[in-house]
Structures are given as structure tokens and as C-alpha cells.
Design a protein around this motif. Structure first.
Motif, mmCIF file in Angstrom:
data_model
loop_
_atom_site.group_PDB
_atom_site.id
_atom_site.type_symbol
_atom_site.label_atom_id
_atom_site.label_comp_id
_atom_site.label_asym_id
_atom_site.label_seq_id
_atom_site.Cartn_x
_atom_site.Cartn_y
_atom_site.Cartn_z
ATOM 1 N N ALA A 160 -5.856 5.556 12.328
ATOM 2 C CA ALA A 160 -4.580 5.472 11.630
ATOM 3 C C ALA A 160 -3.503 6.192 12.430
ATOM 4 O O ALA A 160 -3.787 7.102 13.201
ATOM 5 C CB ALA A 160 -4.697 6.090 10.244
ATOM 6 N N LYS A 166 0.034 8.096 11.421
ATOM 7 C CA LYS A 166 0.718 8.535 10.212
ATOM 8 C C LYS A 166 1.694 9.652 10.525
ATOM 9 O O LYS A 166 1.599 10.311 11.558
ATOM 10 C CB LYS A 166 -0.291 9.000 9.167
ATOM 11 C CG LYS A 166 -0.985 10.298 9.530
ATOM 12 C CD LYS A 166 -1.844 10.780 8.375
ATOM 13 C CE LYS A 166 -2.217 12.241 8.519
ATOM 14 N NZ LYS A 166 -1.120 13.172 8.346
ATOM 15 N N LYS A 197 -0.079 2.959 2.594
ATOM 16 C CA LYS A 197 -0.707 2.474 3.820
ATOM 17 C C LYS A 197 -0.313 1.025 4.102
ATOM 18 O O LYS A 197 -0.183 0.227 3.186
ATOM 19 C CB LYS A 197 -2.226 2.590 3.710
ATOM 20 C CG LYS A 197 -2.693 4.030 3.574
ATOM 21 C CD LYS A 197 -4.138 4.098 3.133
ATOM 22 C CE LYS A 197 -4.558 5.512 2.827
ATOM 23 N NZ LYS A 197 -3.973 6.083 1.644
ATOM 24 N N ILE A 198 -0.133 0.729 5.381
ATOM 25 C CA ILE A 198 0.137 -0.627 5.837
ATOM 26 C C ILE A 198 -0.966 -0.992 6.817
ATOM 27 O O ILE A 198 -1.195 -0.262 7.789
ATOM 28 C CB ILE A 198 1.519 -0.723 6.525
ATOM 29 C CG1 ILE A 198 2.627 -0.365 5.539
ATOM 30 C CG2 ILE A 198 1.723 -2.112 7.116
ATOM 31 C CD1 ILE A 198 3.998 -0.255 6.162
ATOM 32 N N GLU A 199 -1.644 -2.094 6.568
ATOM 33 C CA GLU A 199 -2.722 -2.526 7.460
ATOM 34 C C GLU A 199 -2.156 -3.300 8.634
ATOM 35 O O GLU A 199 -1.399 -4.258 8.459
ATOM 36 C CB GLU A 199 -3.726 -3.392 6.704
ATOM 37 C CG GLU A 199 -4.504 -2.630 5.657
ATOM 38 C CD GLU A 199 -5.511 -3.508 4.939
ATOM 39 O OE1 GLU A 199 -5.336 -4.742 4.909
ATOM 40 O OE2 GLU A 199 -6.476 -2.947 4.395
ATOM 41 N N LEU A 200 -2.533 -2.884 9.841
ATOM 42 C CA LEU A 200 -2.173 -3.588 11.065
ATOM 43 C C LEU A 200 -3.468 -4.156 11.631
ATOM 44 O O LEU A 200 -4.363 -3.405 12.018
ATOM 45 C CB LEU A 200 -1.502 -2.635 12.066
ATOM 46 C CG LEU A 200 -0.815 -3.291 13.253
ATOM 47 C CD1 LEU A 200 0.411 -4.093 12.784
ATOM 48 C CD2 LEU A 200 -0.382 -2.259 14.271
ATOM 49 N N LYS A 213 5.808 -4.750 10.294
ATOM 50 C CA LYS A 213 4.940 -3.733 9.706
ATOM 51 C C LYS A 213 5.156 -2.371 10.369
ATOM 52 O O LYS A 213 5.229 -1.345 9.692
ATOM 53 C CB LYS A 213 3.465 -4.136 9.848
ATOM 54 C CG LYS A 213 3.033 -5.257 8.948
ATOM 55 C CD LYS A 213 1.574 -5.573 9.203
ATOM 56 C CE LYS A 213 1.031 -6.651 8.285
ATOM 57 N NZ LYS A 213 -0.414 -6.874 8.509
ATOM 58 N N THR A 214 5.254 -2.369 11.695
ATOM 59 C CA THR A 214 5.447 -1.123 12.441
ATOM 60 C C THR A 214 6.785 -0.488 12.087
ATOM 61 O O THR A 214 6.859 0.719 11.840
ATOM 62 C CB THR A 214 5.358 -1.388 13.956
ATOM 63 O OG1 THR A 214 4.082 -1.995 14.247
ATOM 64 C CG2 THR A 214 5.490 -0.110 14.752
ATOM 65 N N ALA A 267 6.587 1.036 8.591
ATOM 66 C CA ALA A 267 5.822 2.282 8.559
ATOM 67 C C ALA A 267 6.633 3.441 9.128
ATOM 68 O O ALA A 267 6.673 4.531 8.544
ATOM 69 C CB ALA A 267 4.519 2.120 9.340
ATOM 70 N N ARG A 308 5.330 5.649 6.206
ATOM 71 C CA ARG A 308 4.021 5.175 5.730
ATOM 72 C C ARG A 308 2.998 5.282 6.855
ATOM 73 O O ARG A 308 3.344 5.455 8.007
ATOM 74 C CB ARG A 308 4.127 3.737 5.252
ATOM 75 C CG ARG A 308 5.053 3.607 4.070
ATOM 76 C CD ARG A 308 5.143 2.205 3.581
ATOM 77 N NE ARG A 308 6.062 2.144 2.457
ATOM 78 C CZ ARG A 308 6.342 1.025 1.817
ATOM 79 N NH1 ARG A 308 5.794 -0.103 2.176
ATOM 80 N NH2 ARG A 308 7.176 1.053 0.815
ATOM 81 N N LEU A 351 0.100 3.618 9.257
ATOM 82 C CA LEU A 351 -0.422 2.358 9.796
ATOM 83 C C LEU A 351 -1.931 2.516 9.932
ATOM 84 O O LEU A 351 -2.403 3.431 10.616
ATOM 85 C CB LEU A 351 0.163 2.067 11.178
ATOM 86 C CG LEU A 351 1.503 1.379 11.237
ATOM 87 C CD1 LEU A 351 1.979 1.290 12.677
ATOM 88 C CD2 LEU A 351 1.449 0.003 10.622
ATOM 89 N N PHE A 355 -5.328 0.743 11.260
ATOM 90 C CA PHE A 355 -5.785 -0.311 12.160
ATOM 91 C C PHE A 355 -7.125 -0.844 11.671
ATOM 92 O O PHE A 355 -8.093 -0.090 11.582
ATOM 93 C CB PHE A 355 -5.906 0.221 13.585
ATOM 94 C CG PHE A 355 -4.640 0.886 14.065
ATOM 95 C CD1 PHE A 355 -3.465 0.166 14.187
ATOM 96 C CD2 PHE A 355 -4.621 2.225 14.376
ATOM 97 C CE1 PHE A 355 -2.287 0.770 14.617
ATOM 98 C CE2 PHE A 355 -3.446 2.841 14.815
ATOM 99 C CZ PHE A 355 -2.289 2.111 14.934
#
Length: 97
Positions: free
Chosen positions: A19, A21, A32-35, A77-78, A81, A86, A88, A90
Motif C-alpha cells: 500500500a 498511504k 482505500k482505493i484499489e489500484l 485513482k492516483t 488518493a 486516501r 492506494l 495494490f
């Protein structure tokens, strides 16, 4: 009619499960944002390595249009975050869905 099967994308690196952060805040308290792995690979190839979308598509085994769509999502997304504090996360595509 079932959806078209997803084309296998060639990705390097083993960063899944990690991650990125903001400091000072525990991961458990952050949104959380999923990449996904292919999104990270497209960012790496185009933004870090400086490849064109066409060249990145060849390396990943997909079309230029697919790279364009992936990179647009990954950049959004990036940016979200970073600008909203937030985390990211992975992940492999299979884990996130």
C-alpha cells in the motif's frame, strides 16, 4: 450472452499486497482505493519508463486503446488518493473483484 473473456495482460513486478498511504494515519483508518496490477504496470510503462501508449500496449499484449483506458483510470485513482489523503492498495485483479 456472456461477456467477452479478458485478454491476459503481461505485467512485471511484484507489488501486490502493498500500500501507499499518507504518513501519520494508520491504514485501518483510511479510505482505500484499489489500484490493479495492470493499472500500475501501465503507469510504470507510460509515466516512469516514458513509453508511448502504443509501445506499452505491445509490452503488455493489449491494444493502444486498452492502454489509454487503463492509464486514464489509474491516473484518476492516483490523483484521488493523493489529493484526498486516501490509501492506494495494490492488488491483483482477481483479488479485488
Amino acid at each position: 450472452m456472456s461477456p467477452r473473456p479478458k485478454k491476459l495482460r503481461k505485467c512485471e513486478g511484484n507489488f501486490c499486497g502493498r500500500a501507499f498511504k499518507p504518513t501519520g494515519t494508520p491504514l485501518s483508518k483510511l479510505d482505500k482505493i484499489e489500484l490493479f496490477r495492470d493499472e500500475m504496470e501501465a503507469l510504470r510503462l507510460c509515466d516512469r519508463e516514458g513509453l508511448t501508449q502504443e509501445e506499452a500496449g505491445i509490452k503488455m499484449g493489449v491494444s493502444r486503446g486498452t492502454i489509454q483506458r487503463i492509464i486514464t483510470i489509474a491516473r484518476r485513482k492516483t490523483a484521488e488518493a493523493i489529493s484526498e489523503g486516501r490509501a492506494l492498495i495494490f492488488v491483483d485483479e482477481d483479488e479485488g473483484q
